[in-house]
Enzyme design. Structure first.
Site, PDB file in Angstrom:
ATOM      1  N   GLY A  48       1.087  -1.117   0.028  1.00  0.00           N
ATOM      2  CA  GLY A  48      -0.357   0.163  -0.179  1.00  0.00           C
ATOM      3  C   GLY A  48       0.919   1.194   0.293  1.00  0.00           C
ATOM      4  O   GLY A  48       2.303   0.672  -0.469  1.00  0.00           O
ATOM      5  N   ASP A 192     -14.354   3.046   2.492  1.00  0.00           N
ATOM      6  CA  ASP A 192     -13.331   3.020   1.399  1.00  0.00           C
ATOM      7  C   ASP A 192     -13.503   1.376  -0.017  1.00  0.00           C
ATOM      8  O   ASP A 192     -12.963   0.691   0.301  1.00  0.00           O
ATOM      9  CB  ASP A 192     -12.087   3.176   1.769  1.00  0.00           C
ATOM     10  CG  ASP A 192     -11.012   3.069   0.680  1.00  0.00           C
ATOM     11  OD1 ASP A 192     -11.924   2.953  -0.809  1.00  0.00           O
ATOM     12  OD2 ASP A 192      -9.898   2.967   0.875  1.00  0.00           O
TER      13      ASP A 192
HETATM   14  N1  ATP Z   1      -4.196 -10.347   4.786  1.00  0.00           N
HETATM   15  C1  ATP Z   1      -4.001 -10.193   3.858  1.00  0.00           C
HETATM   16  N2  ATP Z   1      -3.622 -11.094   2.911  1.00  0.00           N
HETATM   17  C2  ATP Z   1      -3.358 -11.546   1.753  1.00  0.00           C
HETATM   18  N3  ATP Z   1      -3.516 -10.253   1.086  1.00  0.00           N
HETATM   19  C3  ATP Z   1      -3.582  -8.817   1.665  1.00  0.00           C
HETATM   20  C4  ATP Z   1      -3.707  -8.959   3.164  1.00  0.00           C
HETATM   21  N4  ATP Z   1      -3.753  -7.265   3.746  1.00  0.00           N
HETATM   22  C5  ATP Z   1      -3.667  -7.119   2.168  1.00  0.00           C
HETATM   23  N5  ATP Z   1      -3.244  -7.934   1.178  1.00  0.00           N
HETATM   24  C6  ATP Z   1      -2.274  -7.108   0.266  1.00  0.00           C
HETATM   25  O1  ATP Z   1      -1.957  -6.233  -0.067  1.00  0.00           O
HETATM   26  C7  ATP Z   1      -2.057  -5.035  -0.364  1.00  0.00           C
HETATM   27  C8  ATP Z   1      -2.038  -4.075   0.455  1.00  0.00           C
HETATM   28  O2  ATP Z   1      -3.067  -3.616   1.643  1.00  0.00           O
HETATM   29  P1  ATP Z   1      -3.763  -2.693   2.437  1.00  0.00           P
HETATM   30  O3  ATP Z   1      -4.114  -2.429   1.758  1.00  0.00           O
HETATM   31  O4  ATP Z   1      -4.329  -3.082   3.881  1.00  0.00           O
HETATM   32  O5  ATP Z   1      -2.693  -1.575   2.626  1.00  0.00           O
HETATM   33  P2  ATP Z   1      -2.966  -0.041   2.849  1.00  0.00           P
HETATM   34  O6  ATP Z   1      -1.705   0.534   2.892  1.00  0.00           O
HETATM   35  O7  ATP Z   1      -4.092  -0.054   3.322  1.00  0.00           O
HETATM   36  O8  ATP Z   1      -3.185   0.488   1.143  1.00  0.00           O
HETATM   37  P3  ATP Z   1      -3.047   1.611   0.503  1.00  0.00           P
HETATM   38  O9  ATP Z   1      -2.597   2.054   0.377  1.00  0.00           O
HETATM   39  O10 ATP Z   1      -3.762   0.588  -1.196  1.00  0.00           O
HETATM   40  O11 ATP Z   1      -5.100   1.687   1.398  1.00  0.00           O
HETATM   41  C9  ATP Z   1      -3.791  -5.354  -0.472  1.00  0.00           C
HETATM   42  O12 ATP Z   1      -4.377  -4.757  -2.193  1.00  0.00           O
HETATM   43  C10 ATP Z   1      -3.130  -6.801  -1.067  1.00  0.00           C
HETATM   44  O13 ATP Z   1      -3.928  -7.428  -2.174  1.00  0.00           O
END
Ligand code: ATP
Length: 417
Positions: A48, A192
């Site tokens: 992310g 979201d």
């Molecule tokens: N529990 C999980 N199991 C498998 N893959 C995961 C899991 N959590 C996150 N991911 C993978 O990691 C990616 C990034 O996770 P997440 O969206 O929670 O991060 P973020 O920092 O909040 O992202 P963003 O900046 O896009 O909001 C997800 O799109 C998914 O592909």
């Protein structure tokens, strides 16, 4: 002034210094995870804005000390009929590099929202967190099959027509509605909701994730004014900078997601905000073959006036949703009481994990990303058994009424851990 050879040498030195630093950071993360009872693999499964997500393994010692972890992984092993994989996803947030607002506002929100909603089977489970001055670690239930966007694209490719079939869409949408109902009844609005924040696990179960924007809904009907979420899924009242109700905004996003599931497209695609609003005012258009019931449900969610949108009870009892309620009812009747909740839902997706290494920014629907085999079989994406037989026409009225009551009652409680 540098000559060509000099500047390329400088770049390669910079590159190798960067690689060395990354390696050093990774080794620190491995150590910090091990100190907390997890074996971090080098397999990055997502990233992310300020986070990286890795596949990891819980040690037996850690399982013994963390009841949430122990009971969930035990249940999973039971459901899969497999030796213990003990796999988890560890989300590592570099708090030292992230903006203060992220570390002090969005990250705590994400953690508290997950802690408030984790009991639902279709919300990703946060096992625990640990942190130091550099990083925060979120140990999460692993959803190894990628996100809904990848799934829709893979099925569309495989079937050579856009979207999931309505049956498959219904089974997933039911789980999503149930998860969102649970969040709302726990006082959490997601803010979201989008295909990229909906993951699928090894069993094909839907897992709602990324609660970074989520917040307490507080008083019922209270109005919010912060902009959150992704534009393509954002409710018109937010785009128009009006005060809005978070739960009603989530309902709009649900309508967009259902549209994406059944058509493989986003309904109001335009980069110009005023054009987008114009499209929203006209409402979604459907390709031939989309059932009138499905169109009716989507239109009911994509109402411009927030208070005119169907609420979650009305969604759960909508005629398009009834087969999902019926399937759930049959599953509940036929499953043995001692089985864990998950094992009541058969594993039907195959077990190959899609490769999801470090990726470019997410495309919207239609842009294809390379897929490895495994998530392509639409018929295999069933999550609950098909209803054994159609309801006899004579009794359909009362049976449907019963199902409607059951559907309404099962929202929020039907899938608790
Ligand atoms: N529990 C999980 N199991 C498998 N893959 C995961 C899991 N959590 C996150 N991911 C993978 O990691 C990616 C990034 O996770 P997440 O969206 O929670 O991060 P973020 O920092 O909040 O992202 P963003 O900046 O896009 O909001 C997800 O799109 C998914 O592909």
């Amino acid at each position: 002034m540098q000559d060509g050879a000099g500047s390329s040498k400088m770049f390669s030195e910079k590159g190798s210094a960067r690689r060395k630093l990354d390696q050093q950071n990774f080794m620190e993360q491995v150590r910090e995870c091990r100190d907390n009872g997890y074996l971090l693999s080098s397999r990055k499964i997502g990233s992310g804005a300020f986070s990286k997500v890795y596949l990891a393994y819980a040690t037996h010692e850690r399982m013994q000390h963390n009841p949430k972890l122990a009971s969930d992984l035990r249940g999973k092993r039971h459901a899969m009929g497999q030796p213990p994989p003990l796999r988890v996803a560890i989300k590592i947030i570099s708090t030292a590099e992230a903006p203060v607002e992220f570390s002090q506002k969005f990250l705590p929100r994400e953690i508290s929202s997950l802690n408030a909603t984790y009991k639902h089977l279709n919300v990703v489970l946060l096992y625990e967190t640990y942190q130091n001055s550099q990083r925060s670690y979120l140990v999460l239930e692993l959803a190894a099959r990628g996100d809904l966007l990848e799934h829709i694209n893979a099925v569309s490719d495989h079937c050579c027509r856009p979207g999931l079939g309505e049956e498959a869409a219904r089974r997933l949408f039911w789980q999503l509605v149930s998860a969102v109902a649970h969040c709302h009844s726990s006082g959490i609005v997601h803010w979201d909701l989008k295909c990229e924040n909906i993951l699928l696990d090894d069993q094909g179960l839907l897992k709602l994730t990324d609660f970074g924007f989520a917040n307490r809904s507080g008083l019922k009907n209270s109005l919010l004014s912060t902009f959150c979420g992704s534009v393509a899924y954002t409710a018109p009242e937010i785009l128009m900078s009006k005060k809005y109700n978070g739960e009603q905004a989530d309902l709009w996003s649900l309508g967009i997601i259902l549209y994406a599931m059944v058509t493989g497209k986003l309904p109001f695609k335009d980069h110009q905000p005023h054009r987008r609003l114009h499209l929203m005012r006209h409402g979604p258009t459907f390709r031939p073959g989309t059932s009138p019931e499905c169109q009716d449900l989507i239109r009911g969610l994509l109402q411009l006036r927030p208070c005119a949108r169907l609420d979650l009870q009305q969604v759960a009892t909508h005629c398009w949703m009834l087969p999902a309620a019926q399937a759930l009812f049959c599953t509940m009747l036929s499953s043995a009481p001692e089985k864990p909740a998950e094992s009541q839902l058969p594993a039907t997706l195959d077990h190959t994990e899609p490769g999801r290494d470090s990726e470019p920014p997410r495309p919207l629907l239609k842009l294809r990303r390379p897929q490895q085999g495994g998530t392509h079989r639409e018929s295999a994406s069933g999550l609950v058994p098909e209803p054994p037989e159609a309801i006899p026409r004579r009794r359909a009225g009362s049976a449907q009424l019963g199902l409607r009551n059951m559907a309404a009652a099962s929202l929020g409680v039907g899938a608790s851990r």
